[in-house]
Scaffold this active site. Structure first.
Site, PDB file in Angstrom:
ATOM      1  N   TYR A 191       0.838  -1.202   0.000  1.00  0.00           N
ATOM      2  CA  TYR A 191       0.000   0.000   0.000  1.00  0.00           C
ATOM      3  C   TYR A 191       0.872   1.251   0.000  1.00  0.00           C
ATOM      4  O   TYR A 191       0.687   2.164  -0.824  1.00  0.00           O
ATOM      5  CB  TYR A 191      -0.928  -0.003   1.213  1.00  0.00           C
ATOM      6  CG  TYR A 191      -1.508   1.345   1.531  1.00  0.00           C
ATOM      7  CD1 TYR A 191      -2.517   1.893   0.747  1.00  0.00           C
ATOM      8  CD2 TYR A 191      -1.031   2.096   2.612  1.00  0.00           C
ATOM      9  CE1 TYR A 191      -3.037   3.151   1.020  1.00  0.00           C
ATOM     10  CE2 TYR A 191      -1.547   3.348   2.891  1.00  0.00           C
ATOM     11  CZ  TYR A 191      -2.548   3.871   2.096  1.00  0.00           C
ATOM     12  OH  TYR A 191      -3.059   5.113   2.366  1.00  0.00           O
ATOM     13  N   LYS A 204     -14.798   0.778   8.544  1.00  0.00           N
ATOM     14  CA  LYS A 204     -13.434   0.363   8.226  1.00  0.00           C
ATOM     15  C   LYS A 204     -12.968  -0.897   8.952  1.00  0.00           C
ATOM     16  O   LYS A 204     -11.891  -1.421   8.657  1.00  0.00           O
ATOM     17  CB  LYS A 204     -12.459   1.516   8.509  1.00  0.00           C
ATOM     18  CG  LYS A 204     -12.674   2.713   7.606  1.00  0.00           C
ATOM     19  CD  LYS A 204     -11.716   3.846   7.910  1.00  0.00           C
ATOM     20  CE  LYS A 204     -10.289   3.502   7.554  1.00  0.00           C
ATOM     21  NZ  LYS A 204      -9.391   4.673   7.692  1.00  0.00           N
TER      22      LYS A 204
END
EC number: 5.1.3.20
Length: 332
Positions: A145, A182
Site C-alpha cells: 500500500y 473500516k
C-alpha cells in the site's frame, strides 16, 4: 462542480460535510458503496450526484460534464495496509490517480489527492515533507500500500504537464467520525472506545525497544475535522504545489490516547491507568517491524498560511467520543 472521489469513505465524506458547512452543494461523489455501511456517511449530505468509480472515466468523456469541473479531490483508494494484491493496488492507487491527474492537467484545474504517511516506512529518513523530490524518492515503505502511494508521488514530480495546483497529502493517524465501516482499519480511538465499553479496560502492547515504556509507543494522531479544514484551505487558496504532511506535528502515546478515550467515555478524569489498561505481549512477527514513533513535520503547511491551531488529542477525542460515538446518530 467539485468531484470528490472516495466521497463515501471516511475522509472523503467528512470533506463533503465540510463543503456543505461552507454552503457548497455542487458536488459529484464518486465511490463504490458495496454491502458495507459507507452509505450512512453520505445520508445527511447534500450533493449534486453520485457515480460509481468504474463509470467516472466514461462520464468525463462527455464535454459538458468535463467542462463543468472546478477541482478534483481524490480520496478514493484501497487504504488497507494489509492488502496483498499488488496489481490491484497499483491499478487502484496509481493508475486511477494518474488518470485524474492527466484530466486536471488538461483542464487546468486543482487536484488534491491522498498520499500517505505509510510512504515514510520505518521513518529512518525522518518525516519531513520539505525536501527535494530526490530525497522523497529514497523513502522505503514497509508494505505494498505504502509503495503504491509513494510510486505516484515520485511520478508526479517528473511530470511536465501538471494541474493548475496539485497537493499530495500524507495523512498520519486520522481518527474521527465516518470511520465506522473500516473494521480493523478503523482508528485506535474507535477500537479503544468499544473495548472499554465492552470490558471496562483496554489492551496495549508492551514495549520491546529501549527508551519506550510499555504502551508509550508514539504516533501523530490527527482529528478528521482538522484534516478536512486543511483540505478546504488548499481548495480555496492558491498554495504551492507539492507534497504536504497532514498531522498535528506532535506525537502522542497510545497510553495517552487510550486514557483520553476512556476518560471521555466515562466522564471521569480521574481514571487510574493501572486499573483500566492491560499490557499484553506483542506478536513475535510484529516485534522487528513495529513503528515506535511517527510525527509529522508541518512547517511547510504553516508556511503556506495555514495557521489554525489543531485539536489537541484530548480535545479531538472528547469531541469524537461524546458527540459522536456515544450518540445514537454517530455521523457528521
Amino acid at each position: 462542480m467539485i468531484i470528490v472521489t472516495g466521497g463515501a469513505g471516511m475522509i472523503g465524506s467528512a470533506f463533503v460535510w465540510k463543503l456543505n458547512e461552507m454552503g457548497i452543494k455542487d458536488i459529484l461523489i464518486v465511490d463504490k458503496l458495496r454491502k458495507e455501511d459507507k452509505w450512512l456517511n453520505i445520508r445527511k449530505r447534500e450533493y449534486y450526484d453520485w457515480i460509481d468509480k468504474d463509470n467516472l472515466k466514461e462520464w468525463l468523456v462527455c464535454k459538458e460534464n468535463a467542462d463543468n469541473i472546478e477541482a478534483v479531490i481524490h480520496m478514493g483508494a484501497c487504504s488497507a495496509t494489509t492488502e496483498t494484491d499488488a496489481d490491484f493496488l497499483m491499478d487502484n492507487n496509481f493508475g486511477y490517480t494518474k488518470f485524474l491527474w492527466n484530466f486536471c492537467a488538461e483542464k487546468n484545474i486543482k487536484y488534491i489527492y491522498a498520499s500517505s504517511a505509510a510512504t515514510y516506512g520505518m521513518g529512518e529518513l525522518g518525516y519531513n515533507d520539505d525536501v527535494s523530490p530526490e530525497e522523497l524518492q529514497k523513502l522505503m515503505p514497509l508494505n505494498k500500500y505504502g509503495y503504491s502511494k509513494k510510486f505516484f508521488d515520485d511520478w508526479a514530480f517528473k511530470q511536465k504537464n501538471q494541474p493548475k495546483q496539485w497537493n499530495g497529502l500524507k495523512f498520519f493517524n486520522v481518527y474521527g467520525p465516518q470511520e465506522y465501516h473500516k473494521g480493523r482499519m478503523a482508528s485506535m480511538v474507535f477500537h479503544t472506545y468499544n473495548q472499554y465499553k465492552e470490558n471496562g479496560y483496554v489492551k496495549l502492547f508492551k514495549s520491546y525497544k529501549e527508551g519506550f515504556k510499555d504502551g508509550e509507543q508514539l504516533r501523530d494522531f490527527v482529528y478528521v475535522k482538522d484534516v478536512v479544514d486543511i483540505m478546504y484551505f488548499m481548495l480555496v487558496n492558491d498554495v504551492k504545489s507539492g507534497i504536504y504532511n497532514i498531522g498535528t506535528g506532535k506525537a502522542r502515546s497510545f497510553m495517552d490516547l487510550s486514557m483520553a478515550t476512556m476518560r471521555a467515555a466515562s466522564h471521569n478524569d480521574n481514571l487510574d491507568k493501572n486499573e483500566v489498561v492491560k499490557l499484553i505481549e506483542m506478536p513475535e512477527d510484529l516485534q522487528g517491524r513495529y513503528q515506535y514513533f511517527t510525527e509529522a513535520k508541518i512547517n511547510k503547511l504553516r508556511e503556506i498560511g495555514y495557521t489554525k491551531e489543531m485539536h489537541s488529542l484530548e480535545e479531538g477525542v472528547k469531541d469524537y467520543v461524546q458527540n459522536y460515538l456515544a450518540k445514537e446518530d454517530s455521523y457528521l
